[in-house]
Write an enzyme that holds these catalytic residues in place. Sequence first.
Site, short mmCIF file in Angstrom:
data_model
loop_
_atom_site.label_atom_id
_atom_site.label_comp_id
_atom_site.label_asym_id
_atom_site.label_seq_id
_atom_site.Cartn_x
_atom_site.Cartn_y
_atom_site.Cartn_z
N ASP A 1 -78.15 -56.21 5.57
CA ASP A 1 -79.49 -55.63 5.49
C ASP A 1 -80.21 -56.20 4.26
O ASP A 1 -79.59 -56.85 3.42
CB ASP A 1 -79.42 -54.09 5.39
CG ASP A 1 -78.29 -53.64 4.50
OD1 ASP A 1 -78.03 -54.33 3.48
OD2 ASP A 1 -77.67 -52.60 4.78
N ASP B 1 -82.46 -55.26 0.99
CA ASP B 1 -82.93 -54.18 0.12
C ASP B 1 -83.99 -54.70 -0.84
O ASP B 1 -83.97 -55.85 -1.25
CB ASP B 1 -81.77 -53.59 -0.67
CG ASP B 1 -80.71 -52.98 0.24
OD1 ASP B 1 -81.10 -52.41 1.28
OD2 ASP B 1 -79.51 -53.10 -0.07
N ASP C 1 -73.06 -52.88 -9.90
CA ASP C 1 -71.61 -52.99 -10.06
C ASP C 1 -71.13 -54.39 -10.44
O ASP C 1 -70.49 -54.58 -11.46
CB ASP C 1 -70.88 -52.47 -8.80
CG ASP C 1 -71.35 -53.14 -7.51
OD1 ASP C 1 -72.34 -53.89 -7.55
OD2 ASP C 1 -70.72 -52.90 -6.47
#
Length: 452
Positions: free
Chosen positions: A72, A74, A153
């Site tokens: 996807d 973002d 992260d």
Amino acid sequence: MLERISRFLKKNLKSKPDATHYIFGPSEHSLTPAMINRNARSIVDVLQKAGFEAYVVGGCVRDLLLDLEPKDFDVATSARPWEVKSLFRRSRIIGRRFQIVHVQFGREIIEVTTFRSNDEESSNKNHRQQTDSGMLTRDNVFGSVIEDASRRDLTVNALYYDPSDNTIHDFTHGLDDIDDSIIRIIGDPATRFREDPVRMLRVARFAAKLGFQIESATATPMRHRAADLRQISAPRLFDETLKLFMTGNAVATFQLLLEHKLFDYIVPQLAPMLNDQNGIPLKLITQAFTNTDIRIQSDQRVAPAFIYAALLWPVVQKLAKTYEKNGNSPPYALSKAAGEVTARQIEVTAIPKRFTIPMREIWDLQQHMLRRGGNRVQRLMEHPRFRAAYDFVLLREQSGENLDGLGAWWTAYQSADEQSQEKMAEETSATSGNYKRSRRRRNSKRQTTDSE
Ligand code: ATP
Ligand code: MG
């Protein structure tokens, strides 16, 4: 990569003096605006025209750089959630822990996230909450793009792409790590793992998916912090296990989870049984994941029930054997073991009922499939879980369990004509493992329900 850096901007930030902002121009990377989903591009455009900063960010930039197809697209922006919402008619704010805006285009939804900060100094009780052990429970402190990059992260997940001028903005040397095939956590690894232990699973998942090496400063504290996974809620950990095992890289992920001692906190009942390198449990799980990866590669469906059936089967089987030794009938022993093992697992990963029910049916059918006589056979084949149970028999045999040719029998039976099927059922009727129906069976009926 020095040769790639044409423009080099150093911004001195109050909170992150070491954060450096590298901008890579069109000739220094392989992306083009045309690779970006049209709707994501148009969101960035609208936000920028309204005076906000906006980028395409995260997994899609990483995947495009590696010639993989993004799951996807973002968008990250300096606009606050309500500002984003006011710019797009079909949009809504969702989430509590992380407020994000879903912008809808036909059937597609693009997630738009406001830049957030992970900065201790700017933390405010209402916006950011931490448990005594340092774990983040709420995280809505807005920040700058650099702060947004440092709270992500992995360095490879923190690249910001601006389609308007075809530039990549890198604050954590993520592009270097992509070039060097390295998984590196951003910031101090132990602190970042303490804040959110799921990041350790993400390290393993992305290292497996991308075939990257885990950098040693990232890997070292994982072993020591692994037990923090106990603090993760069972529903979240269940969702993570699906991502670990059902996205096409289960075998590689499983190996990394074992290597870094993380698996002990995912299926604690099974973990000790995997220490025997030549044992059937390790072979069964590896084979189950090998089959899962192959199915995903060929666009076949994989069922969480089947995966969990495999993950817990060695435990269920072992416990059922002890109950049988204590004088219980095989069906009762299996059902009691299944109930207990499932109950313990859902405290760790909250497997929803819609998966535990078929999982237990697969186990249950393992016994029924042993008894092949009479018209039971036809009835079994009509069972909605027959196919999965048959695959499970094959899996058990593939991993070295001796089932006396059971899989081959069912394979032959399914492709035989009606006459031969009748003959097969008659022949095995006398010989196949009929257990004695005794008083114990009445017991089993009475007691199986309490082990749900
Ligand atoms: P995938 O291809 O699996 O979607 P992704 O990188 O897009 O990979 P997501 O889980 O969709 O991963 O998360 C989107 C982005 O949010 C990540 O790229 C990462 O920057 C950030 N992120 C996600 N989870 C965490 C976390 N636990 N801690 C910090 N940052 C996170
Ligand atoms: Mg994603």
